[in-house]
Scaffold this active site. Sequence first.
Site, mmCIF file in Angstrom:
data_model
loop_
_atom_site.group_PDB
_atom_site.id
_atom_site.type_symbol
_atom_site.label_atom_id
_atom_site.label_comp_id
_atom_site.label_asym_id
_atom_site.label_seq_id
_atom_site.Cartn_x
_atom_site.Cartn_y
_atom_site.Cartn_z
ATOM 1 N N LYS A 53 2.606 -5.378 3.244
ATOM 2 C CA LYS A 53 1.318 -5.959 3.615
ATOM 3 C C LYS A 53 0.906 -5.559 5.022
ATOM 4 C CE LYS A 53 -0.182 -9.715 1.913
ATOM 5 N NZ LYS A 53 -0.904 -9.091 0.785
ATOM 6 N N GLY A 54 1.844 -5.571 5.965
ATOM 7 C CA GLY A 54 1.494 -5.204 7.335
ATOM 8 C C GLY A 54 1.041 -3.769 7.449
ATOM 9 N N ALA A 55 1.832 -2.862 6.883
ATOM 10 C CA ALA A 55 1.487 -1.441 6.952
ATOM 11 C C ALA A 55 0.195 -1.150 6.203
ATOM 12 C CB ALA A 55 2.637 -0.599 6.397
ATOM 13 N N ASP A 94 -5.086 -6.498 1.037
ATOM 14 C CA ASP A 94 -4.750 -5.892 2.329
ATOM 15 C C ASP A 94 -5.886 -5.012 2.829
ATOM 16 O OD1 ASP A 94 -2.255 -7.111 2.290
ATOM 17 O OD2 ASP A 94 -1.324 -5.428 1.241
ATOM 18 N N ASP A 136 6.749 1.162 -1.821
ATOM 19 C CA ASP A 136 6.454 0.601 -3.134
ATOM 20 C C ASP A 136 6.988 1.525 -4.221
ATOM 21 O OD1 ASP A 136 5.142 -1.379 -1.787
ATOM 22 O OD2 ASP A 136 3.117 -0.718 -2.342
ATOM 23 N N SER A 152 -4.946 3.941 -2.275
ATOM 24 C CA SER A 152 -6.260 3.489 -2.759
ATOM 25 C C SER A 152 -7.208 3.098 -1.631
ATOM 26 C CB SER A 152 -6.079 2.288 -3.685
ATOM 27 O OG SER A 152 -5.709 1.123 -2.956
#
Length: 312
Positions: free
Chosen positions: A48-50, A260, A21, A299
């Site tokens: 999203k997967g990670a 997520d 990101d 986060s």
Amino acid sequence: MSDHQPGVPVELTVVGSINLDLVARCERLPRAGETLTDATFERVPGGKGANQAVAAARLGARTAMIGCVGDDAFGHQLRSGLETDHVDVSAVRTVPGRSSGVALIVVDDSGRNGIVVVSGANGELAPEDIDRQARLIASARVVTLQLETPLATVERAALVAKQQGKILVLNPAPAQPLPPAVIRCADFLVPNEIEAAILTGLRVESIESATEVARRLRIQGAANVLVTLGERGVVAVTDAGVQHFPARRVQAVDSTGAGDTFIGGFSAALAAGRTVTDAIAFAQAAAAISVTRPGAQPSIPFAHEVAATSGD
């Protein structure tokens, strides 16, 4: 945190995207054609997967990841980041000649965001990768999927998980129509308002409309449906009936990755054998913590932090 080591049976296998990101933070989101100059910048691991794999690992599940990165500096950074969180990356394939996936994210001071995803190596995750890594699905109790990788690969993973009797958590994000066979594989279909609307053609504007959408998705074949509504909480429609779970009130800093975190926390709780009600509450508590912090993966809280805020 999970203390999983490669070779030890996993409880949860996540099939999905791995991105870096690139995040700009500014007072407000730019309008079309507008340039904003007063911003800060950082690079953080995402996808999203990670994100879901890291969330599950931090929240207590022995977790493995099936995905692809490029043969670039970003790819090395992303693989290393997953390993730091004790995610089994033995099934993360490096794709020669491709860049790693990248997400360009703008976040404003109220926590709202806009995201553009460049799939890169994520687009190379193929049904054959699922077949090669069947052991990781076979050893898991829960398999978690999203839609930032090719749909044919998602469908293959869903069918393999279903055939092996695994609990399949399907997060239909980013929003797009799904083949009926994929929906029928889902033990838990977990869309947000936009994704639920794309799948049903109905707008989600209230608890009541979210309930109706969830019912329609069950008619399409999903065993259980959870519609996540951000600050309005979660509507669950299951064999046990309809239930609304209000969200915790927090001061949002950055909502990136909150969904997520919810998916990873919910999947981890299911893998631990918790009831659906407990798993939703646990996932909500984790997501509530995540929105009070900047970034996607940075986060995501750890299990002890959730326990400290909820008595969980």
